[in-house]
Design a protein around this motif. Structure first.
Motif, PDB file in Angstrom:
ATOM      1  N   GLN A   1       0.693  -1.061  -0.053  1.00  0.00           N
ATOM      2  CA  GLN A   1      -0.021   0.009   0.023  1.00  0.00           C
ATOM      3  C   GLN A   1       0.756   0.925   0.038  1.00  0.00           C
ATOM      4  N   PRO A   2       0.555   2.284  -0.632  1.00  0.00           N
ATOM      5  CA  PRO A   2       1.222   3.383  -0.851  1.00  0.00           C
ATOM      6  C   PRO A   2       1.592   4.172   0.603  1.00  0.00           C
ATOM      7  N   ARG A   3       2.521   5.009   0.754  1.00  0.00           N
ATOM      8  CA  ARG A   3       2.737   5.843   1.869  1.00  0.00           C
ATOM      9  C   ARG A   3       2.112   7.203   1.418  1.00  0.00           C
ATOM     10  N   THR A   4       1.595   7.981   2.423  1.00  0.00           N
ATOM     11  CA  THR A   4       1.058   9.201   2.516  1.00  0.00           C
ATOM     12  C   THR A   4       1.981  10.131   3.020  1.00  0.00           C
ATOM     13  N   CYS A   5       2.860   9.625   4.109  1.00  0.00           N
ATOM     14  CA  CYS A   5       3.945  10.348   4.907  1.00  0.00           C
ATOM     15  C   CYS A   5       5.289   9.764   4.569  1.00  0.00           C
TER      16      CYS A   5
ATOM     17  N   PRO B   1       1.850   3.291   5.705  1.00  0.00           N
ATOM     18  CA  PRO B   1       0.568   3.458   5.194  1.00  0.00           C
ATOM     19  C   PRO B   1      -0.380   3.204   6.185  1.00  0.00           C
TER      20      PRO B   1
ATOM     21  N   ALA C   1       3.622  17.397   3.612  1.00  0.00           N
ATOM     22  CA  ALA C   1       2.702  16.643   2.987  1.00  0.00           C
ATOM     23  C   ALA C   1       2.626  16.999   1.557  1.00  0.00           C
ATOM     24  N   ASP C   2       3.510  17.824   1.262  1.00  0.00           N
ATOM     25  CA  ASP C   2       3.604  18.627  -0.161  1.00  0.00           C
ATOM     26  C   ASP C   2       4.856  17.840  -0.973  1.00  0.00           C
TER      27      ASP C   2
ATOM     28  N   ALA D   1       5.996   1.894  -3.185  1.00  0.00           N
ATOM     29  CA  ALA D   1       5.125   0.906  -2.225  1.00  0.00           C
ATOM     30  C   ALA D   1       5.494  -0.529  -2.240  1.00  0.00           C
TER      31      ALA D   1
ATOM     32  N   GLN E   1      11.356   3.250  -0.266  1.00  0.00           N
ATOM     33  CA  GLN E   1      10.371   4.562  -0.269  1.00  0.00           C
ATOM     34  C   GLN E   1      11.238   5.536  -0.596  1.00  0.00           C
TER      35      GLN E   1
END
Length: 397
Positions: free
Chosen positions: A11-15, A20, A377-378, A384, A388
């Motif tokens: 699953q992809p990271r968002t941070c 994830p 966050a940007d 994934a 990373q």
């Protein structure tokens, strides 16, 4: 969650430095469970720290990627080159023989001899960052070229070709299936030509020494050395580059921890271990297949079944680490499996640790006001289930 549900993986990271969100549910279903891969096949996944170390030393666990049931976690790892890598895709006794040839060249004693040279290299990169002035992107200015230059020097690979193999190794690890296969073949062709030249006239780098010590003596062949060099070049560059960038982000996002580190720079080696535990740059520390039945944590993994070991989750196992989701540079229980465990434990771990320690020391000493130039966050994240990576890291000071 019932085991039969087999949640999706990866699953992809968002941070950049956090797992994830869905991995928490996977961890709570562990320490041994089944997950569903991108192609619909299922694989066992080991998420517990104790269980990870146990299975990584089990004699019935195989690294042979040519097995029809070997777990492929992304399309790019289907290529023939990816399935036949030296060391990584080998079992004993061949694996052990190769490790015996290479271990002296990556020993702690050997790596410590490299410290003055690495310090000089890092200092030069930071000089250029300061000369350019803020804002500066630490990915192209430090995180990518630093490990490239060091492994080039160590192997005896011409650094003027670094842009080629940086781009190619990135595509091997994170590109599409077609991009990965093409990039891998381009790297093989490039290294093949280097080995040919080394056989004609060996130089003082590791490639030249292996030609003299192993190829000319008949211990290994030309194609075997090409495969070994391919693994060393990609592994030494990709994981260290990503760990350096992710480590800077993590420290900047935890200013209280960075302050403790700056109070006493002798804490740096411990902080590097904590970063390696906390970030888990390589989400998986092992993809394997069972060559015989394995009983573990009340489960029976049958011969021929796929096995994954999650470094991300093992490193945050609440049964082993106190406050596992907290980043603490003074942590005493920094033990992790980021470099794997057992016979396949990362060959270059001593070199990676030293590069990270020196880079963090130089950066935060000479740029004490270092800060992110954009919201975390940007930051663009890629990867994934493998390495990373952040694609850019703009900073100010």
């Amino acid at each position: 969650m019932a085991e039969a549900e087999a949640p999706p993986y990866p699953q992809p990271r968002t941070c950049p430095y956090q797992p994830p969100a869905g991995y928490r549910e996977i961890a709570e279903s562990g320490p041994v469970l089944k997950v569903t891969l991108f192609d619909g096949r299922e694989s066992w996944m080991i998420t517990g720290y104790k269980e990870s170390r146990e299975i990584l030393t089990h004699p019935n666990l195989s690294s042979l990627r040519t097995h029809p049931n070997f777990p492929i976690v992304a399309p790019r790892f289907r290529s023939q080159i990816a399935r036949s890598l030296a060391l990584i895709a080998m079992d004993p006794p061949v694996h052990d023989t190769y490790r015996r040839y290479l271990n002296p060249h990556f020993s702690l004693k050997q790596v410590r001899r490299m410290r003055p040279e690495i310090e000089k290299i890092v200092s030069g990169f930071v000089d250029r960052i300061i000369a350019q002035g803020p804002p500066a992107d630490l990915v192209p200015l430090l995180a990518v070229p630093l490990p490239s230059l060091i492994i080039c020097r160590h192997l005896g690979v011409p650094y003027e070709d670094h842009e080629f193999f940086q781009d190619a190794s990135g595509k091997v690890m994170l590109g599409t299936e077609e991009e990965s296969a093409t990039a891998a073949q381009n790297l093989v062709d490039y290294i093949d030509a280097l080995v040919t030249e080394q056989i004609k006239s060996p130089t003082d780098g590791l490639l030249g020494r292996l030609v003299t010590e192993r190829v000319l003596t008949g211990d290994i062949g030309h194609e075997e050395l090409v495969s070994i060099a391919l693994v060393l070049l990609i592994a030494a560059h990709e994981t260290t580059s990503s760990s350096l960038a992710l480590g800077v982000i993590t420290l900047l996002e935890h200013p209280d921890q960075l302050a403790k580190l700056l109070e006493d720079r002798d804490r740096l080696p411990g902080a590097v271990e904590e970063l390696l535990r906390f970030i888990a740059t390589t989400d998986l520390v092992a993809t394997r297949v069972a060559k015989g039945d394995i009983e573990i944590a009340g489960h029976l993994i049958r011969e021929g079944e796929a096995v994954l070991v999650s470094g991300t989750l093992a490193n945050r196992d609440a049964k082993f680490h106190e406050r596992p989701d907290e980043f603490d540079v003074l942590r005493s229980d920094t033990h992790h499996v980021t470099f794997g465990f057992g016979i396949h434990q990362c060959l270059g771990q001593n070199l990676a640790r030293l590069e990270l320690e020196i880079a963090f020391r130089e950066l935060f000493t000479r740029l004490p006001g270092l800060r992110l130039a954009t919201d975390v966050a940007d930051l663009p994240i890629l990867g994934a289930g493998t390495v990373q990576r952040v694609l850019s890291l703009p900073v100010e000071w």
